[in-house]
Design a protein around this motif. Structure first.
Motif, PDB file in Angstrom:
ATOM      1  N   SER A  38       0.828  -1.196   0.000  1.00 48.88           N
ATOM      2  CA  SER A  38       0.000   0.000   0.000  1.00 48.88           C
ATOM      3  C   SER A  38       0.864   1.248   0.000  1.00 48.88           C
ATOM      4  CB  SER A  38      -0.896  -0.007   1.240  1.00 48.88           C
ATOM      5  OG  SER A  38      -1.682   1.145   1.276  1.00 48.88           O
ATOM      6  N   VAL A  39       0.592   2.163  -0.937  1.00 49.54           N
ATOM      7  CA  VAL A  39       1.312   3.422  -1.022  1.00 49.54           C
ATOM      8  C   VAL A  39       0.581   4.479  -0.202  1.00 49.54           C
ATOM      9  CG1 VAL A  39       2.178   5.209  -2.573  1.00 49.54           C
ATOM     10  CG2 VAL A  39       2.145   2.824  -3.314  1.00 49.54           C
ATOM     11  N   ALA A  40      -0.711   4.643  -0.476  1.00 51.07           N
ATOM     12  CA  ALA A  40      -1.526   5.622   0.237  1.00 51.07           C
ATOM     13  C   ALA A  40      -2.958   5.125   0.268  1.00 51.07           C
ATOM     14  CB  ALA A  40      -1.458   6.986  -0.444  1.00 51.07           C
ATOM     15  N   ARG A  57       0.698  -1.329  -4.977  1.00 54.02           N
ATOM     16  CA  ARG A  57       1.456  -1.984  -6.032  1.00 54.02           C
ATOM     17  C   ARG A  57       1.450  -3.480  -5.766  1.00 54.02           C
ATOM     18  NH1 ARG A  57       6.380  -4.163  -6.777  1.00 54.02           N
ATOM     19  NH2 ARG A  57       7.219  -4.136  -8.882  1.00 54.02           N
ATOM     20  N   ALA A  58       0.955  -4.238  -6.745  1.00 52.30           N
ATOM     21  CA  ALA A  58       0.944  -5.701  -6.648  1.00 52.30           C
ATOM     22  C   ALA A  58       2.273  -6.207  -7.200  1.00 52.30           C
ATOM     23  CB  ALA A  58      -0.222  -6.278  -7.433  1.00 52.30           C
ATOM     24  N   SER A  59       3.159  -6.678  -6.328  1.00 53.50           N
ATOM     25  CA  SER A  59       4.491  -7.079  -6.775  1.00 53.50           C
ATOM     26  C   SER A  59       4.457  -8.325  -7.651  1.00 53.50           C
ATOM     27  CB  SER A  59       5.417  -7.301  -5.581  1.00 53.50           C
ATOM     28  OG  SER A  59       4.951  -8.368  -4.792  1.00 53.50           O
ATOM     29  N   SER A  60       3.446  -9.174  -7.488  1.00 46.46           N
ATOM     30  CA  SER A  60       3.373 -10.386  -8.298  1.00 46.46           C
ATOM     31  C   SER A  60       3.198 -10.053  -9.778  1.00 46.46           C
ATOM     32  CB  SER A  60       2.222 -11.271  -7.818  1.00 46.46           C
ATOM     33  OG  SER A  60       1.002 -10.558  -7.929  1.00 46.46           O
ATOM     34  N   ILE A 124      -6.155   9.488   6.430  1.00 47.26           N
ATOM     35  CA  ILE A 124      -5.254   9.109   5.347  1.00 47.26           C
ATOM     36  C   ILE A 124      -4.071   8.373   5.958  1.00 47.26           C
ATOM     37  CG2 ILE A 124      -3.713   9.936   3.533  1.00 47.26           C
ATOM     38  CD1 ILE A 124      -5.519  12.379   3.256  1.00 47.26           C
ATOM     39  N   LEU A 125      -3.693   7.235   5.351  1.00 47.82           N
ATOM     40  CA  LEU A 125      -2.509   6.487   5.773  1.00 47.82           C
ATOM     41  C   LEU A 125      -1.511   6.437   4.623  1.00 47.82           C
ATOM     42  CD1 LEU A 125      -4.021   3.285   7.465  1.00 47.82           C
ATOM     43  CD2 LEU A 125      -3.217   5.367   8.582  1.00 47.82           C
ATOM     44  N   PHE A 126      -0.244   6.608   4.938  1.00 50.07           N
ATOM     45  CA  PHE A 126       0.812   6.424   3.964  1.00 50.07           C
ATOM     46  C   PHE A 126       1.612   5.203   4.377  1.00 50.07           C
ATOM     47  CE2 PHE A 126      -0.142  10.948   3.920  1.00 50.07           C
ATOM     48  CZ  PHE A 126      -0.378  11.144   2.572  1.00 50.07           C
ATOM     49  N   TYR A 127       1.891   4.340   3.435  1.00 50.84           N
ATOM     50  CA  TYR A 127       2.667   3.112   3.686  1.00 50.84           C
ATOM     51  C   TYR A 127       2.027   2.221   4.738  1.00 50.84           C
ATOM     52  CZ  TYR A 127       6.417   5.729   1.367  1.00 50.84           C
ATOM     53  OH  TYR A 127       7.164   6.461   0.499  1.00 50.84           O
ATOM     54  N   TYR A 140       9.457   5.591  -2.040  1.00 48.95           N
ATOM     55  CA  TYR A 140       9.364   7.026  -1.867  1.00 48.95           C
ATOM     56  C   TYR A 140       8.056   7.559  -2.439  1.00 48.95           C
ATOM     57  CZ  TYR A 140      14.363   6.288  -1.414  1.00 48.95           C
ATOM     58  OH  TYR A 140      15.590   5.825  -1.028  1.00 48.95           O
ATOM     59  N   ILE A 141       7.492   8.527  -1.764  1.00 48.74           N
ATOM     60  CA  ILE A 141       6.369   9.275  -2.312  1.00 48.74           C
ATOM     61  C   ILE A 141       6.897  10.666  -2.621  1.00 48.74           C
ATOM     62  CG2 ILE A 141       4.123  10.316  -1.868  1.00 48.74           C
ATOM     63  CD1 ILE A 141       3.438   7.966  -0.097  1.00 48.74           C
ATOM     64  N   LYS A 142       6.864  11.026  -3.879  1.00 47.94           N
ATOM     65  CA  LYS A 142       7.302  12.359  -4.284  1.00 47.94           C
ATOM     66  C   LYS A 142       6.184  13.367  -4.048  1.00 47.94           C
ATOM     67  CE  LYS A 142       8.993  14.981  -8.233  1.00 47.94           C
ATOM     68  NZ  LYS A 142       9.400  14.901  -9.632  1.00 47.94           N
ATOM     69  N   ARG A 143       4.945  12.960  -4.369  1.00 46.24           N
ATOM     70  CA  ARG A 143       3.826  13.871  -4.209  1.00 46.24           C
ATOM     71  C   ARG A 143       2.554  13.072  -3.955  1.00 46.24           C
ATOM     72  NH1 ARG A 143       1.412  18.087  -8.651  1.00 46.24           N
ATOM     73  NH2 ARG A 143       1.413  16.237  -9.915  1.00 46.24           N
ATOM     74  N   PHE A 144       1.747  13.598  -3.056  1.00 45.66           N
ATOM     75  CA  PHE A 144       0.401  13.079  -2.817  1.00 45.66           C
ATOM     76  C   PHE A 144      -0.525  14.282  -2.833  1.00 45.66           C
ATOM     77  CE2 PHE A 144      -3.249  12.388  -0.116  1.00 45.66           C
ATOM     78  CZ  PHE A 144      -3.715  11.160  -0.563  1.00 45.66           C
ATOM     79  N   ARG A 145      -1.603  14.166  -3.563  1.00 49.38           N
ATOM     80  CA  ARG A 145      -2.555  15.264  -3.623  1.00 49.38           C
ATOM     81  C   ARG A 145      -3.965  14.681  -3.545  1.00 49.38           C
ATOM     82  NH1 ARG A 145      -1.374  19.899  -7.584  1.00 49.38           N
ATOM     83  NH2 ARG A 145      -0.681  20.933  -5.705  1.00 49.38           N
TER      84      ARG A 145
END
Length: 162
Positions: A38-40, A57-60, A124-127, A140-145
């Motif tokens: 989970s990214v965000a 992101r699904a790594s599989s 809101i949750l990050f990671y 890394y998260i460069k930007r979240f909007r």
């Protein structure tokens, strides 16, 4: 690793529109973290496994997806066949409204999901470990909007293109 972060607390999640919205993430995943990293996510406190709007992101399959879950029932899981390998930066946007969810990845769009119930959420949750994920995103998260309305597909494509 977190670097150069500024955070503004929204109390009580004052900018959130419960009926519709759009999230935009520019990120790079550098390590596997888990099979569904989970990214965000926008979630219901205490119910992160049952009520969430989640970009992961699904790594599989090396794919970025937008998953909406309400009352433990999957409402939408929108993604692309295009892959993003570890270390590859991407721009992803997901927008939602009752019975309408759209996504765009690096300027690409796909068909809307027209049967979506939006969950009641309040943070809101990050990671974070949310929904069906076991571990956090590594990268890394460069930007979240966050936008408090559902943006149209043309705007999503514009926001996610170079």
């Amino acid at each position: 690793e977190i670097d150069n972060v500024s955070v503004r607390e929204l109390y009580p999640f004052e900018a959130y529109n419960p009926a519709e919205g759009t999230v935009l993430v520019e990120a790079t995943q550098t390590g596997e973290g888990s099979s569904f990293a989970s990214v965000a996510a926008i979630v219901q406190e205490g119910a992160v496994d049952t009520d969430a709007l989640n970009i992961y992101r699904a790594s599989s399959a090396d794919r970025i997806n937008f998953h909406i879950k309400t009352g433990s029932a999957a409402q939408a899981d929108l993604g692309f066949t295009e892959t993003r390998a570890l270390g590859t930066a991407y721009k992803f946007a997901g927008s939602y409204l009752e019975n309408s969810a759209s996504v765009s990845l690096d300027g690409l769009s796909r068909a809307d999901d027209t049967s979506v119930t939006i969950p009641a959420v309040n943070q809101i949750l990050f990671y974070g470990a949310v929904n069906f994920q076991n571990n956090e995103h590594s990268g890394y998260i460069k930007r979240f909007r966050y936008y408090k309305r559902k943006l149209d597909k043309v705007t999503l494509q514009s926001l996610t293109s170079d």
